[in-house]
Design an enzyme around this catalytic site. Structure first.
Site, mmCIF file in Angstrom:
data_model
loop_
_atom_site.group_PDB
_atom_site.id
_atom_site.type_symbol
_atom_site.label_atom_id
_atom_site.label_comp_id
_atom_site.label_asym_id
_atom_site.label_seq_id
_atom_site.Cartn_x
_atom_site.Cartn_y
_atom_site.Cartn_z
ATOM 1 N N HIS A 69 61.495 14.749 14.377
ATOM 2 C CA HIS A 69 61.589 13.469 13.672
ATOM 3 C C HIS A 69 63.042 12.987 13.762
ATOM 4 C CE1 HIS A 69 61.555 10.361 10.757
ATOM 5 N NE2 HIS A 69 62.272 11.028 9.881
ATOM 6 N N ASN B 91 65.695 5.413 12.319
ATOM 7 C CA ASN B 91 64.587 6.160 11.716
ATOM 8 C C ASN B 91 63.399 5.204 11.522
ATOM 9 O OD1 ASN B 91 62.831 7.633 10.153
ATOM 10 N ND2 ASN B 91 64.370 8.312 8.670
ATOM 11 N N CYS C 207 57.913 10.599 6.587
ATOM 12 C CA CYS C 207 58.428 10.943 7.923
ATOM 13 C C CYS C 207 57.636 12.065 8.593
ATOM 14 C CB CYS C 207 59.902 11.304 7.840
ATOM 15 S SG CYS C 207 60.890 9.889 7.341
#
Ligand code: UT7
Length: 336
Positions: free
Chosen positions: A260, A290, A119
């Site tokens: 993020h 995500n 990520c």
């Protein structure tokens, strides 16, 4: 090519692009496949729907993002010097997804590589690209965050399957000698102590693919959500705060936090620590979930296209992910 003094060159984002597949899995869909409900998902994560790529691979997502980017700039694919693809879901181990994208977009003078930092991948790739630009040796670097998370998601595991989506987004980095703009600072970290909190157990050299690894579901994402949540909340808030402090920035100096998108609660905790109100935080987790390496450039592209980011705006990018990997970046937006 003439070498320049690196100190006189900043890397600036000069174009952006994105690609999200059409297919949508909304929370209602998950109610039909696992024991969950819309209310739980929205309250715990902020996610309402995600995009899923039914046919194709990560390089197709990345290529879509690059093609979109090239519609917005006079720069042509054959002018690209380097392609960096941040991904944890490459089409295959080798060749790199960067090679596949290079061929698909016709960047015939480029070299490049994939970068694996989960990520935090886009942030790490952006700093890597910026370093090439600041060296004075390269003029045009494509930095892409692309992940087809659906190919490593276990759709029988309610803890994880509701979280992830597929997407890609790309930025073009070019040099600027006006040091008021571009990437100004970054703080990046890795800590392998987190290696077993969020990982894919099978398929690599430790546990090569076999009937057994497939039977044991070792080719899917494993995550201890609670453990990761705890360190992510602190890690992302601390690193975003630290880069503000280091650069003498107060909250009014910052136009946006670009976090993020893993969980809205982690995003809110980071914004709170930075003293930023909700309207100064880029959020699109509700629409995409995500998407790992793609979340940050996806936010940048959407907010820029909606006219919400202006030339001269100070942005703080922040991420936390598997590894552990985490970091923050301070940049001043340079596109009109
Ligand atoms: O992007 C890379 C980094 N990753 C992250 O930052 C993710 C970090 N973790 C998280 O975002 C959160 O931990 C999750 C969203 C994954 C989970 O939220 P949580 O508030 O930590 O929930 P939990 O894991 O503590 O689970 C609470 C309860 C459990 O039931 P019991 O044990 O209390 O009876 C779970 O079994 O919720 C249950 N649960 C669900 N219930 C309905 C777990 N998943 C679901 C679900 N629907 N999908």
């Amino acid at each position: 090519m003439q070498l320049k003094n690196p100190k006189s060159i900043n890397a600036a984002i000069t174009a952006v692009g994105m690609y999200v597949p059409e297919k949508i899995y909304d929370n209602k869909y998950f109610e039909s496949i696992v024991e969950t409900n819309d209310e739980w998902i929205v309250t715990r994560t902020g996610i309402k729907e995600r995009r899923i790529l039914e046919n194709g691979a990560t390089s197709d997502l990345a290529t879509g993002a690059c093609e979109d980017l090239f519609t917005t700039t006079n720069v042509k694919p054959d002018e690209i010097d380097i392609i960096i693809v941040a991904t944890i879901s490459p089409d295959m181990f080798f060749p790199s997804t960067a090679c596949l994208v290079q061929e698909k977009i016709g960047a015939k003078n480029a070299w490049g590589f994939d970068l694996s930092a989960a990520c935090s991948g886009f942030l790490f790739a952006l700093q890597t690209g910026a370093s090439f630009i600041s060296s004075g040796n390269y003029k045009k670097v494509l930095v892409i965050g692309a992940d087809k998370m659906s190919c490593i998601t276990d759709y029988t595991d309610r803890n994880n399957c509701i979280l992830f989506g597929d997407a890609a987004s790309a930025v073009l980095l070019e040099p600027t000698e006006d040091l008021n703009y571009g990437i100004k600072d970054s703080l990046l970290h890795i800590d392998g102590a987190g290696k077993e909190a969020l990982y894919m157990k099978g398929g690599g050299s430790l546990n090569p693919a076999s009937h057994e690894t497939v039977d044991k579901k070792m080719h899917y994402i494993y995550q201890d959500g609670k453990a990761v949540f705890k360190v992510a909340v602190k890690g992302m808030a601390d690193i975003a705060w630290e880069i503000m402090e280091k650069n003498g920035l107060k909250s009014p100096d910052i136009a946006y936090l670009v976090p993020h998108q893993a969980n809205l609660r982690i995003i809110n905790a980071t914004a709170q620590r930075m003293g930023l109100s909700q309207d100064k935080v880029m959020v699109n987790i509700g629409k995409y979930g995500n998407t790992t390496a793609a979340t940050i450039p996806l936010c940048l592209t959407e907010y820029y296209r909606e006219g919400k980011v202006k030339k001269g705006d100070n942005l703080i990018l922040a991420a936390f992910g598997a590894g552990y990997t985490w970091g923050s970046m301070y940049l001043t937006w340079s596109i009109d």
